[in-house]
Design an enzyme around this catalytic site. Sequence first.
Site, short mmCIF file in Angstrom:
data_model
loop_
_atom_site.label_atom_id
_atom_site.label_comp_id
_atom_site.label_asym_id
_atom_site.label_seq_id
_atom_site.Cartn_x
_atom_site.Cartn_y
_atom_site.Cartn_z
N LYS A 196 -18.45 6.77 -23.68
CA LYS A 196 -18.75 7.61 -24.84
C LYS A 196 -19.01 6.75 -26.07
O LYS A 196 -19.96 6.97 -26.81
CB LYS A 196 -17.59 8.56 -25.13
N GLN A 221 -9.20 12.86 -25.61
CA GLN A 221 -9.45 12.76 -24.17
C GLN A 221 -8.32 13.42 -23.38
O GLN A 221 -7.14 13.17 -23.65
CB GLN A 221 -9.60 11.28 -23.79
N ASP A 243 -15.72 19.23 -28.37
CA ASP A 243 -15.47 19.65 -27.00
C ASP A 243 -15.61 21.16 -26.85
O ASP A 243 -15.73 21.66 -25.73
CB ASP A 243 -14.03 19.28 -26.59
N1 GUN Z 1 -11.48 14.79 -19.60
C1 GUN Z 1 -12.38 15.05 -18.63
N2 GUN Z 1 -13.45 15.70 -19.14
C2 GUN Z 1 -13.21 15.88 -20.45
C3 GUN Z 1 -13.94 16.47 -21.51
O1 GUN Z 1 -15.05 17.01 -21.33
N3 GUN Z 1 -13.37 16.43 -22.72
C4 GUN Z 1 -12.15 15.88 -22.94
N4 GUN Z 1 -11.66 15.90 -24.17
N5 GUN Z 1 -11.44 15.30 -21.98
C5 GUN Z 1 -11.98 15.31 -20.75
#
Ligand code: GUN
Length: 296
Positions: free
Chosen positions: A54, A98, A121
């Site tokens: 990311k 996350q 998100d």
């Molecule tokens: N962990 C796995 N996928 C995601 C996601 O799309 N967002 C977040 N914040 N954590 C994750």
Amino acid sequence: MVAQVIDGKAFAAKVRAQVADQVAKLKEENGITPGLAVVLVGEDPASQVYVRSKGKMTVEVGMNSYEHKLDVDTSEEDLLALIAKLNNDPAVHGILVQLPLPKHLNEDLVINSIDPAKDVDGFHISNVGLLGTGQKSMVPCTPLGCLMMLRDHHGSLSGMDAVVIGRSNIVGKPMAQLLLGDSCTVTIAHSRTKDLPDVVRRADIVVAAVGRPEMVPGDWIKEGATVIDVGINRIERDGKNKLVGDVDYASAAERAGAITPVPGGVGPMTIACLLANTLTACCRANSLPEPEGLTA
Ligand code: GUN
């Protein structure tokens, strides 16, 4: 019928290029650089890989990336204090915590402490409610990516029968809301659904998001249907590690009209949509027009 392969990798690259263009324009015309803060608590190996990826792609599209790596035993109080600081930082337009979080932290409490306008998100309860009532919101990245691919392939989705397999808050439920928003007739199927094969056979669009390797065989797929496979499952086959989806790709590709592969389908779209959401959040924060084609 041999299915057209929907190339998520190429599509995601196109979305990132669109985001990069808009970011360059924002910098040049308004002197604004969108910023994304990612918070990682602990050292879960898969999460570390995601967070690194990311950060790299955020910088590649010209945005500022702020990474906050916290110790596995960080207190809830300290995590909430960091989020409060990011909520109040005008250089930060998007905040992502996350998941999963270590067990001692209350995930709902943490997510709902993020400013909904910065919740890239789309997990905050306010954004869930806004999406459910058809109002402007931040939309979860994976379902947004699926919607973009479906719109790109079909143009209009109006009147199509869509079946979403899986009812998670992250994918299944928001996906169903988005399809409903595009005037599909939507069924959410799950582990207790009766006659699942028959339910899936009626669908023009199948979105599989259950997290069970190859659980949807080709003979459940209606001839010519579009299949979006959200699953990313690691399995061992013939002594080798392999990534497979929730759909049995080989048999489904013989019946579907179009299908996303695993890997290279939905997966790459998630981060592309995270960047799109960050750009959208930045435009909204500055009362600027939203980027076209990058929102629901
Ligand atoms: N962990 C796995 N996928 C995601 C996601 O799309 N967002 C977040 N914040 N954590 C994750």
